[in-house]
Design a protein around this motif. Structure first.
Motif, PDB file in Angstrom:
ATOM      1  N   VAL A   1       0.876  -1.171   0.000  1.00 34.77           N
ATOM      2  CA  VAL A   1       0.000   0.000   0.000  1.00 34.77           C
ATOM      3  C   VAL A   1       0.915   1.224   0.000  1.00 34.77           C
ATOM      4  N   TYR A   2       0.674   2.124  -0.940  1.00 34.49           N
ATOM      5  CA  TYR A   2       1.492   3.318  -1.076  1.00 34.49           C
ATOM      6  C   TYR A   2       0.745   4.528  -0.516  1.00 34.49           C
ATOM      7  N   TYR A   3       1.455   5.281   0.325  1.00 37.88           N
ATOM      8  CA  TYR A   3       0.887   6.443   0.974  1.00 37.88           C
ATOM      9  C   TYR A   3       1.655   7.701   0.567  1.00 37.88           C
ATOM     10  N   CYS A   4       0.946   8.789   0.358  1.00 37.37           N
ATOM     11  CA  CYS A   4       1.642  10.059   0.232  1.00 37.37           C
ATOM     12  C   CYS A   4       1.492  10.812   1.544  1.00 37.37           C
ATOM     13  N   ALA A   5       2.427  11.706   1.794  1.00 37.46           N
ATOM     14  CA  ALA A   5       2.464  12.421   3.052  1.00 37.46           C
ATOM     15  C   ALA A   5       3.072  13.800   2.857  1.00 37.46           C
ATOM     16  N   ALA A   6       2.716  14.715   3.739  1.00 37.59           N
ATOM     17  CA  ALA A   6       3.199  16.091   3.659  1.00 37.59           C
ATOM     18  C   ALA A   6       3.986  16.441   4.915  1.00 37.59           C
ATOM     19  N   SER A   7       5.130  17.066   4.693  1.00 40.23           N
ATOM     20  CA  SER A   7       6.019  17.445   5.791  1.00 40.23           C
ATOM     21  C   SER A   7       6.333  18.932   5.725  1.00 40.23           C
ATOM     22  N   GLY A   8       6.528  19.524   6.901  1.00 44.04           N
ATOM     23  CA  GLY A   8       6.884  20.925   6.955  1.00 44.04           C
ATOM     24  C   GLY A   8       8.376  21.182   6.862  1.00 44.04           C
ATOM     25  N   THR A   9       9.177  20.134   6.644  1.00 44.49           N
ATOM     26  CA  THR A   9      10.621  20.319   6.538  1.00 44.49           C
ATOM     27  C   THR A   9      10.970  21.044   5.245  1.00 44.49           C
ATOM     28  N   LEU A  10      12.101  21.721   5.237  1.00 49.57           N
ATOM     29  CA  LEU A  10      12.528  22.485   4.064  1.00 49.57           C
ATOM     30  C   LEU A  10      13.108  21.587   2.978  1.00 49.57           C
ATOM     31  N   SER A  11      13.681  20.473   3.384  1.00 50.18           N
ATOM     32  CA  SER A  11      14.278  19.572   2.411  1.00 50.18           C
ATOM     33  C   SER A  11      13.652  18.190   2.546  1.00 50.18           C
ATOM     34  N   PRO A  12      13.766  17.367   1.506  1.00 53.08           N
ATOM     35  CA  PRO A  12      13.156  16.039   1.567  1.00 53.08           C
ATOM     36  C   PRO A  12      13.717  15.221   2.722  1.00 53.08           C
ATOM     37  N   THR A  13      12.830  14.575   3.458  1.00 52.01           N
ATOM     38  CA  THR A  13      13.256  13.787   4.606  1.00 52.01           C
ATOM     39  C   THR A  13      12.714  12.372   4.489  1.00 52.01           C
ATOM     40  N   ILE A  14      13.480  11.422   5.014  1.00 52.61           N
ATOM     41  CA  ILE A  14      13.069  10.024   4.955  1.00 52.61           C
ATOM     42  C   ILE A  14      12.323   9.602   6.216  1.00 52.61           C
ATOM     43  N   SER A  15      12.304  10.458   7.219  1.00 55.48           N
ATOM     44  CA  SER A  15      11.719  10.085   8.505  1.00 55.48           C
ATOM     45  C   SER A  15      10.211  10.268   8.505  1.00 55.48           C
ATOM     46  N   SER A  16       9.483   9.191   8.712  1.00 60.12           N
ATOM     47  CA  SER A  16       8.022   9.261   8.693  1.00 60.12           C
ATOM     48  C   SER A  16       7.477  10.127   9.821  1.00 60.12           C
ATOM     49  N   THR A  17       8.222  10.243  10.903  1.00 61.97           N
ATOM     50  CA  THR A  17       7.739  11.027  12.047  1.00 61.97           C
ATOM     51  C   THR A  17       7.699  12.522  11.738  1.00 61.97           C
ATOM     52  N   LEU A  18       8.372  12.941  10.685  1.00 63.71           N
ATOM     53  CA  LEU A  18       8.397  14.355  10.311  1.00 63.71           C
ATOM     54  C   LEU A  18       7.300  14.712   9.315  1.00 63.71           C
ATOM     55  N   TYR A  19       6.500  13.731   8.946  1.00 61.60           N
ATOM     56  CA  TYR A  19       5.387  13.983   8.043  1.00 61.60           C
ATOM     57  C   TYR A  19       4.104  14.113   8.863  1.00 61.60           C
ATOM     58  N   ARG A  20       3.444  15.244   8.703  1.00 61.95           N
ATOM     59  CA  ARG A  20       2.297  15.553   9.548  1.00 61.95           C
ATOM     60  C   ARG A  20       0.993  15.031   8.977  1.00 61.95           C
ATOM     61  N   TYR A  21       0.851  15.086   7.664  1.00 55.39           N
ATOM     62  CA  TYR A  21      -0.408  14.703   7.031  1.00 55.39           C
ATOM     63  C   TYR A  21      -0.192  13.482   6.139  1.00 55.39           C
TER      64      TYR A  21
END
Length: 124
Positions: free
Chosen positions: A93-113
């Motif tokens: 199952v593929y999920y998209c997510a949105a993060s407030g970080t300035l650069s791409p991050t691999i950490s799922s905990t940094l994605y809010r939505y």
């Protein structure tokens, strides 16, 4: 608040291609780093790819480099994941997510939505 809706999943044979789309609600889409994650049965959710707010910076997990491409169209509030040369191990199952970080991050905990996910099944 950002709502994310994925589409484009399905059943494909090994070696085939799919393009996933994720449409975001809200007027601030262009300010978010966007990412794609996946979760296979019995496994933890893992990072696949991410793209900066401008599209100028991307990151990929090693297993998809050269096969997957992440892109975005801020005029359409949409992020894409083009998946080529698919393998059975890409089934998840593929999920998209949105993060407030300035650069791409691999950490799922940094994605809010997060979206609800779309199933990708690759047959051998």
């Amino acid at each position: 608040q950002v709502q994310l809706v994925e589409s484009g999943g399905g059943l494909v044979q090994a070696g085939g291609s799919l393009r996933l789309s994720c449409v975001a609600s809200g007027r601030t889409f262009s300010s978010y780093t966007m990412g794609w994650f996946r979760q296979a049965p019995g496994k933890e959710r893992e990072f696949v790819a991410a793209i900066s707010w401008s599209g100028g910076s991307t990151r990929y997990t090693d297993s998809v480099k050269g096969r997957f491409t992440i892109s975005r169209d801020n005029t359409k509030n949409t992020v894409y994941l083009q998946m080529n040369n698919l393998k059975p191990e890409d089934t998840a199952v593929y999920y998209c997510a949105a993060s407030g970080t300035l650069s791409p991050t691999i950490s799922s905990t940094l994605y809010r939505y997060w979206g609800q996910g779309t199933q990708v099944t690759v047959s051998s």
